[in-house]
Design a protein around this motif. Structure first.
Motif, PDB file in Angstrom:
ATOM      1  N   ARG A   6       3.989   9.722  -9.998  1.00 14.22           N
ATOM      2  CA  ARG A   6       3.329   9.909 -11.300  1.00 14.22           C
ATOM      3  C   ARG A   6       2.517  11.201 -11.351  1.00 14.22           C
ATOM      4  NH1 ARG A   6       1.957   4.361 -10.435  1.00 14.22           N
ATOM      5  NH2 ARG A   6      -0.165   5.026  -9.958  1.00 14.22           N
ATOM      6  N   GLY A   7       2.392  11.880 -10.220  1.00 10.24           N
ATOM      7  CA  GLY A   7       1.628  13.124 -10.181  1.00 10.24           C
ATOM      8  C   GLY A   7       0.136  12.908 -10.042  1.00 10.24           C
ATOM      9  N   GLU A   8      -0.292  11.684  -9.713  1.00 12.59           N
ATOM     10  CA  GLU A   8      -1.709  11.398  -9.539  1.00 12.59           C
ATOM     11  C   GLU A   8      -2.199  11.801  -8.157  1.00 12.59           C
ATOM     12  OE1 GLU A   8      -2.019   7.228 -10.308  1.00 12.59           O
ATOM     13  OE2 GLU A   8      -1.431   7.442 -12.404  1.00 12.59           O
ATOM     14  N   ALA A   9      -1.285  11.878  -7.197  1.00 11.71           N
ATOM     15  CA  ALA A   9      -1.609  12.277  -5.827  1.00 11.71           C
ATOM     16  C   ALA A   9      -0.671  13.405  -5.417  1.00 11.71           C
ATOM     17  CB  ALA A   9      -1.473  11.091  -4.870  1.00 11.71           C
ATOM     18  N   VAL A  10      -1.119  14.208  -4.471  1.00  8.67           N
ATOM     19  CA  VAL A  10      -0.313  15.327  -3.985  1.00  8.67           C
ATOM     20  C   VAL A  10      -0.347  15.362  -2.460  1.00  8.67           C
ATOM     21  CG1 VAL A  10      -0.575  16.772  -6.035  1.00  8.67           C
ATOM     22  CG2 VAL A  10      -2.272  16.927  -4.212  1.00  8.67           C
ATOM     23  N   ILE A  11       0.684  15.950  -1.883  1.00 10.79           N
ATOM     24  CA  ILE A  11       0.745  16.162  -0.439  1.00 10.79           C
ATOM     25  C   ILE A  11       0.271  17.581  -0.180  1.00 10.79           C
ATOM     26  CG2 ILE A  11       2.256  16.278   1.578  1.00 10.79           C
ATOM     27  CD1 ILE A  11       4.014  14.177   0.137  1.00 10.79           C
ATOM     28  N   VAL A  12      -0.727  17.704   0.691  1.00 12.70           N
ATOM     29  CA  VAL A  12      -1.362  18.997   0.935  1.00 12.70           C
ATOM     30  C   VAL A  12      -1.198  19.388   2.401  1.00 12.70           C
ATOM     31  CG1 VAL A  12      -3.531  20.265   0.826  1.00 12.70           C
ATOM     32  CG2 VAL A  12      -3.055  18.487  -0.854  1.00 12.70           C
ATOM     33  N   PHE A  13      -0.731  20.615   2.624  1.00 11.74           N
ATOM     34  CA  PHE A  13      -0.637  21.164   3.973  1.00 11.74           C
ATOM     35  C   PHE A  13      -1.745  22.190   4.148  1.00 11.74           C
ATOM     36  CE2 PHE A  13       0.936  24.570   6.810  1.00 11.74           C
ATOM     37  CZ  PHE A  13       0.985  23.826   7.985  1.00 11.74           C
ATOM     38  N   SER A  14      -2.535  22.026   5.201  1.00 11.42           N
ATOM     39  CA  SER A  14      -3.589  22.983   5.525  1.00 11.42           C
ATOM     40  C   SER A  14      -3.059  23.929   6.589  1.00 11.42           C
ATOM     41  CB  SER A  14      -4.836  22.258   6.045  1.00 11.42           C
ATOM     42  OG  SER A  14      -5.734  23.202   6.601  1.00 11.42           O
ATOM     43  N   GLU A  15      -2.889  25.183   6.215  1.00  9.28           N
ATOM     44  CA  GLU A  15      -2.431  26.175   7.179  1.00  9.28           C
ATOM     45  C   GLU A  15      -3.504  26.421   8.250  1.00  9.28           C
ATOM     46  OE1 GLU A  15      -0.936  29.692   5.252  1.00  9.28           O
ATOM     47  OE2 GLU A  15       0.102  28.486   3.748  1.00  9.28           O
ATOM     48  N   LEU A  16      -4.753  26.358   7.845  1.00 11.64           N
ATOM     49  CA  LEU A  16      -5.854  26.592   8.770  1.00 11.64           C
ATOM     50  C   LEU A  16      -5.890  25.543   9.881  1.00 11.64           C
ATOM     51  CD1 LEU A  16      -8.466  28.113   9.562  1.00 11.64           C
ATOM     52  CD2 LEU A  16      -9.690  26.566   8.015  1.00 11.64           C
ATOM     53  N   HIS A  17      -5.767  24.266   9.493  1.00 10.81           N
ATOM     54  CA  HIS A  17      -5.853  23.173  10.459  1.00 10.81           C
ATOM     55  C   HIS A  17      -4.487  22.655  10.906  1.00 10.81           C
ATOM     56  CE1 HIS A  17      -9.740  22.953   8.227  1.00 10.81           C
ATOM     57  NE2 HIS A  17     -10.175  22.966   9.485  1.00 10.81           N
ATOM     58  N   LYS A  54       0.832  -1.201   0.000  1.00 16.59           N
ATOM     59  CA  LYS A  54       0.000   0.000   0.000  1.00 16.59           C
ATOM     60  C   LYS A  54       0.871   1.256   0.000  1.00 16.59           C
ATOM     61  CE  LYS A  54      -3.838  -2.103   2.482  1.00 16.59           C
ATOM     62  NZ  LYS A  54      -4.621  -2.061   3.725  1.00 16.59           N
ATOM     63  N   ILE A  55       1.925   1.240   0.806  1.00 17.91           N
ATOM     64  CA  ILE A  55       2.847   2.382   0.864  1.00 17.91           C
ATOM     65  C   ILE A  55       3.479   2.604  -0.497  1.00 17.91           C
ATOM     66  CG2 ILE A  55       5.049   3.170   1.839  1.00 17.91           C
ATOM     67  CD1 ILE A  55       4.151   1.793   4.487  1.00 17.91           C
ATOM     68  N   GLU A  56       3.919   1.538  -1.149  1.00 19.63           N
ATOM     69  CA  GLU A  56       4.536   1.652  -2.478  1.00 19.63           C
ATOM     70  C   GLU A  56       3.535   2.165  -3.507  1.00 19.63           C
ATOM     71  OE1 GLU A  56       7.732   1.467  -3.207  1.00 19.63           O
ATOM     72  OE2 GLU A  56       8.123   1.063  -1.093  1.00 19.63           O
ATOM     73  N   GLN A  57       2.285   1.746  -3.406  1.00 19.63           N
ATOM     74  CA  GLN A  57       1.260   2.225  -4.333  1.00 19.63           C
ATOM     75  C   GLN A  57       1.051   3.734  -4.198  1.00 19.63           C
ATOM     76  OE1 GLN A  57      -2.172  -0.185  -3.434  1.00 19.63           O
ATOM     77  NE2 GLN A  57      -1.366  -1.973  -4.515  1.00 19.63           N
ATOM     78  N   VAL A  58       0.980   4.211  -2.956  1.00 27.18           N
ATOM     79  CA  VAL A  58       0.790   5.651  -2.731  1.00 27.18           C
ATOM     80  C   VAL A  58       2.019   6.416  -3.212  1.00 27.18           C
ATOM     81  CG1 VAL A  58       0.479   7.452  -0.987  1.00 27.18           C
ATOM     82  CG2 VAL A  58      -0.838   5.329  -0.837  1.00 27.18           C
ATOM     83  N   LYS A  59       3.205   5.895  -2.923  1.00 28.96           N
ATOM     84  CA  LYS A  59       4.434   6.560  -3.378  1.00 28.96           C
ATOM     85  C   LYS A  59       4.464   6.639  -4.904  1.00 28.96           C
ATOM     86  CE  LYS A  59       9.367   6.748  -2.636  1.00 28.96           C
ATOM     87  NZ  LYS A  59      10.521   6.152  -2.008  1.00 28.96           N
ATOM     88  N   SER A  60       4.038   5.586  -5.569  1.00 32.59           N
ATOM     89  CA  SER A  60       3.986   5.596  -7.034  1.00 32.59           C
ATOM     90  C   SER A  60       2.998   6.638  -7.547  1.00 32.59           C
ATOM     91  CB  SER A  60       3.593   4.214  -7.558  1.00 32.59           C
ATOM     92  OG  SER A  60       4.615   3.287  -7.322  1.00 32.59           O
ATOM     93  N   GLN A  61       1.863   6.775  -6.861  1.00 34.52           N
ATOM     94  CA  GLN A  61       0.889   7.796  -7.257  1.00 34.52           C
ATOM     95  C   GLN A  61       1.483   9.194  -7.111  1.00 34.52           C
ATOM     96  OE1 GLN A  61      -2.358   6.537  -4.668  1.00 34.52           O
ATOM     97  NE2 GLN A  61      -3.572   6.053  -6.485  1.00 34.52           N
ATOM     98  N   LEU A  62       2.245   9.413  -6.059  1.00 37.19           N
ATOM     99  CA  LEU A  62       2.915  10.709  -5.882  1.00 37.19           C
ATOM    100  C   LEU A  62       3.924  10.944  -6.997  1.00 37.19           C
ATOM    101  CD1 LEU A  62       3.474  10.606  -2.022  1.00 37.19           C
ATOM    102  CD2 LEU A  62       2.000  12.213  -3.238  1.00 37.19           C
TER     103      LEU A  62
END
Length: 70
Positions: free
Chosen positions: A48-59, A38-46
């Motif tokens: 390939r640009g299919e997933a992004v890491i998002v920081f919420s300044e509000l929360h 599962k970790i490798e799948q998510v890393k691959s999505q990152l």
């Protein structure tokens, strides 16, 4: 704000993905996928640009989201 995954130290990225995968819950599908897969799948999505890491300044939280949803 999107944080480029390349800017995150490898160990930190691994821990972030692991926390995300564990937060997602249990699989109830026909085939069980290991935590490491599962970790490798998510890393691959990152990568390939299919997933992004998002920081919420509000929360003051970090999340991984599909790029099309963000």
């Amino acid at each position: 704000m999107i944080i480029p995954w390349q800017d995150i130290a490898p160990e930190t990225l691994e821990n972030l993905i692991r926390e995300f995968v564990l937060r997602e819950g249990t699989d109830y599908g026909a085939i069980e996928v290991s935590l490491q897969n599962k970790i490798e799948q998510v890393k691959s999505q990152l990568e390939r640009g299919e997933a992004v890491i998002v920081f919420s300044e509000l929360h003051e939280t970090v999340d991984i989201q599909l790029k099309q949803k963000f």
